[in-house]
Design a protein around this motif. Structure first.
Motif, PDB file in Angstrom:
ATOM      1  N   ARG A 182       0.827  -1.193   0.000  1.00  0.00           N
ATOM      2  CA  ARG A 182       0.000   0.000   0.000  1.00  0.00           C
ATOM      3  C   ARG A 182       0.874   1.262   0.000  1.00  0.00           C
ATOM      4  NH1 ARG A 182      -4.520  -1.962  -1.927  1.00  0.00           N
ATOM      5  NH2 ARG A 182      -5.586  -3.418  -0.547  1.00  0.00           N
ATOM      6  N   SER A 183       0.254   2.356  -0.387  1.00  0.00           N
ATOM      7  CA  SER A 183       0.912   3.655  -0.291  1.00  0.00           C
ATOM      8  C   SER A 183       1.218   3.960   1.172  1.00  0.00           C
ATOM      9  CB  SER A 183       0.001   4.739  -0.867  1.00  0.00           C
ATOM     10  OG  SER A 183       0.431   6.023  -0.460  1.00  0.00           O
ATOM     11  N   PRO A 184       2.295   4.710   1.452  1.00  0.00           N
ATOM     12  CA  PRO A 184       2.565   5.099   2.843  1.00  0.00           C
ATOM     13  C   PRO A 184       1.457   5.968   3.432  1.00  0.00           C
ATOM     14  CG  PRO A 184       4.029   6.239   1.307  1.00  0.00           C
ATOM     15  CD  PRO A 184       3.352   5.170   0.531  1.00  0.00           C
ATOM     16  N   PHE A 185       0.584   6.524   2.597  1.00  0.00           N
ATOM     17  CA  PHE A 185      -0.530   7.339   3.086  1.00  0.00           C
ATOM     18  C   PHE A 185      -1.833   6.556   3.126  1.00  0.00           C
ATOM     19  CE2 PHE A 185       2.280  10.462   0.865  1.00  0.00           C
ATOM     20  CZ  PHE A 185       2.790  11.036   2.016  1.00  0.00           C
ATOM     21  N   SER A 186      -1.767   5.262   2.890  1.00  0.00           N
ATOM     22  CA  SER A 186      -2.974   4.418   2.921  1.00  0.00           C
ATOM     23  C   SER A 186      -3.575   4.438   4.332  1.00  0.00           C
ATOM     24  CB  SER A 186      -2.606   2.994   2.531  1.00  0.00           C
ATOM     25  OG  SER A 186      -3.717   2.166   2.510  1.00  0.00           O
ATOM     26  N   PRO A 187      -4.904   4.401   4.487  1.00  0.00           N
ATOM     27  CA  PRO A 187      -5.911   4.191   3.435  1.00  0.00           C
ATOM     28  C   PRO A 187      -6.405   5.476   2.779  1.00  0.00           C
ATOM     29  CG  PRO A 187      -6.986   4.180   5.555  1.00  0.00           C
ATOM     30  CD  PRO A 187      -5.522   4.382   5.835  1.00  0.00           C
ATOM     31  N   ASP A 188      -5.789   6.613   3.098  1.00  0.00           N
ATOM     32  CA  ASP A 188      -6.250   7.864   2.511  1.00  0.00           C
ATOM     33  C   ASP A 188      -5.385   8.264   1.317  1.00  0.00           C
ATOM     34  OD1 ASP A 188      -8.214   8.161   4.495  1.00  0.00           O
ATOM     35  OD2 ASP A 188      -6.715   8.954   5.876  1.00  0.00           O
ATOM     36  N   ASP A 189      -4.742   7.279   0.710  1.00  0.00           N
ATOM     37  CA  ASP A 189      -3.840   7.592  -0.388  1.00  0.00           C
ATOM     38  C   ASP A 189      -4.602   8.034  -1.637  1.00  0.00           C
ATOM     39  OD1 ASP A 189      -3.572   4.654  -2.222  1.00  0.00           O
ATOM     40  OD2 ASP A 189      -4.716   4.771  -0.363  1.00  0.00           O
ATOM     41  N   TRP A 190      -3.934   8.885  -2.405  1.00  0.00           N
ATOM     42  CA  TRP A 190      -4.523   9.296  -3.663  1.00  0.00           C
ATOM     43  C   TRP A 190      -3.934   8.493  -4.815  1.00  0.00           C
ATOM     44  CZ3 TRP A 190      -3.199  12.532  -8.060  1.00  0.00           C
ATOM     45  CH2 TRP A 190      -4.323  12.916  -8.790  1.00  0.00           C
ATOM     46  N   PHE A 191      -2.632   8.212  -4.766  1.00  0.00           N
ATOM     47  CA  PHE A 191      -2.008   7.405  -5.812  1.00  0.00           C
ATOM     48  C   PHE A 191      -0.654   6.913  -5.325  1.00  0.00           C
ATOM     49  CE2 PHE A 191      -0.772  11.814  -6.647  1.00  0.00           C
ATOM     50  CZ  PHE A 191       0.602  11.709  -6.709  1.00  0.00           C
ATOM     51  N   ILE A 192      -0.137   5.904  -5.996  1.00  0.00           N
ATOM     52  CA  ILE A 192       1.250   5.473  -5.862  1.00  0.00           C
ATOM     53  C   ILE A 192       1.677   4.947  -7.222  1.00  0.00           C
ATOM     54  CG2 ILE A 192       0.546   3.196  -4.969  1.00  0.00           C
ATOM     55  CD1 ILE A 192       3.244   3.192  -3.409  1.00  0.00           C
ATOM     56  N   HIS A 193       2.785   5.464  -7.732  1.00  0.00           N
ATOM     57  CA  HIS A 193       3.225   5.141  -9.082  1.00  0.00           C
ATOM     58  C   HIS A 193       4.733   4.930  -9.074  1.00  0.00           C
ATOM     59  CE1 HIS A 193       3.270   6.362 -13.641  1.00  0.00           C
ATOM     60  NE2 HIS A 193       3.983   5.273 -13.383  1.00  0.00           N
ATOM     61  N   PRO A 194       5.211   3.670  -9.158  1.00  0.00           N
ATOM     62  CA  PRO A 194       6.655   3.425  -9.173  1.00  0.00           C
ATOM     63  C   PRO A 194       7.302   3.901 -10.465  1.00  0.00           C
ATOM     64  CG  PRO A 194       5.462   1.383  -9.511  1.00  0.00           C
ATOM     65  CD  PRO A 194       4.439   2.416  -9.195  1.00  0.00           C
ATOM     66  N   TYR A 195       8.503   4.471 -10.338  1.00  0.00           N
ATOM     67  CA  TYR A 195       9.246   4.976 -11.487  1.00  0.00           C
ATOM     68  C   TYR A 195      10.584   4.278 -11.685  1.00  0.00           C
ATOM     69  CZ  TYR A 195       6.272   8.859 -12.902  1.00  0.00           C
ATOM     70  OH  TYR A 195       5.240   9.607 -13.396  1.00  0.00           O
ATOM     71  N   GLY A 196      11.081   3.607 -10.660  1.00  0.00           N
ATOM     72  CA  GLY A 196      12.383   2.971 -10.802  1.00  0.00           C
ATOM     73  C   GLY A 196      12.572   1.896  -9.765  1.00  0.00           C
ATOM     74  N   VAL A 197      13.437   0.935 -10.089  1.00  0.00           N
ATOM     75  CA  VAL A 197      13.767  -0.133  -9.156  1.00  0.00           C
ATOM     76  C   VAL A 197      15.229  -0.518  -9.369  1.00  0.00           C
ATOM     77  CG1 VAL A 197      12.879  -1.871 -10.782  1.00  0.00           C
ATOM     78  CG2 VAL A 197      13.205  -2.481  -8.371  1.00  0.00           C
ATOM     79  N   GLU A 198      15.932  -0.714  -8.286  1.00  0.00           N
ATOM     80  CA  GLU A 198      17.320  -1.183  -8.308  1.00  0.00           C
ATOM     81  C   GLU A 198      17.435  -2.400  -7.400  1.00  0.00           C
ATOM     82  OE1 GLU A 198      20.568  -0.128  -9.488  1.00  0.00           O
ATOM     83  OE2 GLU A 198      19.449   0.941 -11.035  1.00  0.00           O
ATOM     84  N   TYR A 199      18.348  -3.301  -7.780  1.00  0.00           N
ATOM     85  CA  TYR A 199      18.609  -4.481  -6.947  1.00  0.00           C
ATOM     86  C   TYR A 199      20.079  -4.479  -6.569  1.00  0.00           C
ATOM     87  CZ  TYR A 199      18.974  -9.318  -5.377  1.00  0.00           C
ATOM     88  OH  TYR A 199      19.200 -10.451  -4.624  1.00  0.00           O
ATOM     89  N   SER A 200      20.351  -4.544  -5.293  1.00  0.00           N
ATOM     90  CA  SER A 200      21.725  -4.606  -4.799  1.00  0.00           C
ATOM     91  C   SER A 200      22.118  -6.065  -4.600  1.00  0.00           C
ATOM     92  CB  SER A 200      21.851  -3.843  -3.479  1.00  0.00           C
ATOM     93  OG  SER A 200      23.117  -4.067  -2.899  1.00  0.00           O
ATOM     94  N   SER A 201      23.056  -6.530  -5.405  1.00  0.00           N
ATOM     95  CA  SER A 201      23.501  -7.921  -5.289  1.00  0.00           C
ATOM     96  C   SER A 201      24.324  -8.135  -4.024  1.00  0.00           C
ATOM     97  CB  SER A 201      24.322  -8.322  -6.518  1.00  0.00           C
ATOM     98  OG  SER A 201      25.437  -7.453  -6.684  1.00  0.00           O
ATOM     99  N   LEU A 202      24.848  -7.052  -3.449  1.00  0.00           N
ATOM    100  CA  LEU A 202      25.663  -7.187  -2.244  1.00  0.00           C
ATOM    101  C   LEU A 202      24.811  -7.537  -1.039  1.00  0.00           C
ATOM    102  CD1 LEU A 202      28.484  -6.892  -0.943  1.00  0.00           C
ATOM    103  CD2 LEU A 202      27.904  -4.497  -0.494  1.00  0.00           C
ATOM    104  N   ASP A 203      23.760  -6.728  -0.790  1.00  0.00           N
ATOM    105  CA  ASP A 203      22.929  -7.001   0.384  1.00  0.00           C
ATOM    106  C   ASP A 203      21.595  -7.652   0.031  1.00  0.00           C
ATOM    107  OD1 ASP A 203      21.617  -4.896  -0.779  1.00  0.00           O
ATOM    108  OD2 ASP A 203      21.929  -3.494   0.866  1.00  0.00           O
TER     109      ASP A 203
END
Length: 524
Positions: free
Chosen positions: A134-155
């Protein structure tokens, strides 16, 4: 037509060595109502693709995730769709990660609330695991839209940046961004939200080191004023616990934001963005017009070493360089995106765009792509969402085209996949075509491939500002199609898949209606 003047093309314009880099232009809609291409993953034997497909299930229309594979010629080998009548899968503008021998896609959907999803797929597109947040403002969220993702192979952690928002007590929308940290199994470790009363829109995310993540944003006060608007690029660096380490904000107040970021081995950052100006609307309102592409370099001390602007011939706006990578031969940087160009007094089209800048910040070349679905129409949009280098030294891009013309053949919106050579050419040799004013025979151009199958690609080199028209003629000179070519230094992609096999002609017409040079081509 009573007479056709045939002109022979040089052999080098029609046929190329078998050692030349393969290029293609493909569109697919995966049996849906509409489709777009998003993240890609390049290998030496195929191209993995992801995207969004709109389709019907039961009594409703739903957005689903597409995962597929193209061969090196761009032919669709296989694909799978993840559709659910209870929720959507939308992965707009997000990359396709390959990590730990599987693929990761992130996006957003909505059931009773808007949520972010994390999805793991095997090489055949079969679902391995899925989680929703859920959005960090849930349940009163208006939207959440991911724009990027990174994966750290170290941790073994994922970092996902999303656009989130809520309304202030005054009723003004406040846009912030959040970073969600997951372990390798998709379990939530922490999430943090960043921003102030301005619109903080996340656009990109990179790992600066094993312990630092950098989020590229657009910082603007357009939610607070209609007049004195400010747009700045902002970089925010956080550590692996989400604590802010440093921020950098551009001194320019007419900068689009960090649409994408590339990190060099020495820690220098190369940022893809755009520049513009505030346009007068009325005494109380200004709007921002993005009329140039922008790439700039920050050294390890976050000082600007150089900036390179790409200003194109003709009136342009809504320009955007969305992705940037290092050139395959380390000769500079390649960026892709789109620009909107006025083609006449009434019509504007959004063109695909590919540029190259040298390591010192000099503009090297600019390529424009214009796909036609039907004759006598120029109301198109071309969007490029991802860009990767290929093993042969070329570049592979994904996005979509949208035909806005009345009477367009459905589906109007189709996923678009383009492979160009090391010079950014869909037609090999496009960078060598004369761009000077045309002679009495017409402008310099190339056609490719010949024989053609689904598309006849035409590169128009003329940069004089004149408007041209291409006529497609059958073997006896009857007109089959008419295509406007208002821009030089542009590759036009004309569909010919429905034509019977045989010989055809392409004739150039100037803006006064005079018929000029004629080129022969073959439909295979």
């Amino acid at each position: 037509m009573s007479r056709i003047l045939l002109t022979s093309l040089f052999l080098s314009m029609l046929y190329f060595s078998s050692e030349a880099q393969n290029t293609f232009n493909k569109q697919y809609y995966f049996d849906g109502i509409a489709a777009i291409g998003n993240g890609v993953h390049v290998t030496d034997s195929c191209y993995y693709i992801s995207g969004l497909v709109v389709d019907t299930i039961a009594d409703g229309v739903y957005d689903g995730l597409m995962f597929g594979k193209l061969d090196l010629e761009g032919n669709l080998q296989e694909y799978s769709l993840h559709l659910d009548s209870l929720s959507d899968y939308e992965n707009w503008n997000t990359p396709l990660l390959f990590n730990d021998n599987a693929f990761t896609s992130v996006g957003f959907g909505k059931d009773s609330f808007t949520y972010l999803y994390w999805l793991r797929l095997d090489n055949n597109g079969e679902k391995i695991d899925e989680k929703k947040y859920r959005s960090p403002f849930s349940p009163d969220d208006w939207f959440i839209h991911p724009y990027g993702v990174e994966y750290s192979s170290l941790d073994k952690r994922y970092y996902i940046v999303s656009d989130v928002g809520y309304y202030l007590p005054s009723g003004v929308l406040n846009g912030e961004f959040s970073v969600l940290c997951l372990d390798s199994m998709g379990n939530k470790l922490w999430d943090e939200t960043y921003g102030n009363s301005w619109m903080d829109t996340p656009l990109s995310l990179i790992s600066l080191s094993d312990s630092t993540i950098v989020i590229g944003t657009s910082l603007s006060n357009y939610n607070l004023t209609f007049l004195n608007k400010i747009y700045q690029t902002q970089l925010v660096a956080i550590d692996t616990s989400g604590q802010v380490q440093w921020t950098w904000t551009s001194t320019s107040q007419i900068q689009q934001g960090a649409n994408d970021i590339l990190i060099e081995e020495d820690g220098d950052l190369i940022v893809a963005s755009a520049g513009g100006f505030l346009e007068y609307v009325n005494a109380a309102t200004r709007i921002m017009l993005w009329d140039r592409g922008l790439i700039f370099k920050l050294n390890e001390n976050r000082e600007t070493e150089w900036e390179c602007e790409f200003t194109e011939p003709g009136a342009t706006f809504e320009n955007r360089l969305t992705k940037i990578i290092k050139a395959a031969d380390n000769s500079g940087y390649i960026a892709a995106g789109q620009m909107r160009v006025w083609l006449n007094e009434d019509d504007a089209s959004l063109l695909g765009w590919l540029v190259k800048v040298s390591p010192e910040g000099d503009s090297l070349w600019s390529r424009r792509l214009f796909y036609y679905e039907q004759p006598d129409s120029i109301e198109y949009e071309h969007h490029i969402h991802d860009l990767q280098a290929t093993p042969d030294g070329g570049y592979f891009m994904s996005g979509y085209t949208l035909d806005r013309a009345a009477g367009a053949t459905p589906p109007r919106q189709r996923a678009w996949f383009i492979k160009v050579d090391s010079e950014g050419c869909l037609i090999p040799g496009c960078g060598l075509v004369d761009t000077e004013s045309p002679n009495e025979e017409g402008p310099a151009l190339l056609i490719y491939p010949n024989p053609a199958d689904q598309y006849l690609n035409i590169y128009l080199g003329d940069n004089s500002g004149q408007e041209w028209t291409f006529l497609v003629l059958d073997g006896v000179g009857r007109q089959l199609g008419r295509y406007e070519a208002p821009l030089g230094q542009t590759t036009y992609m004309v569909p010919v898949g429905n034509y019977p096999a045989g010989g055809y002609y392409l004739q150039v017409v100037d803006e006064l209606g005079k018929r000029l040079k004629t080129y022969s081509w073959v439909k295979g």
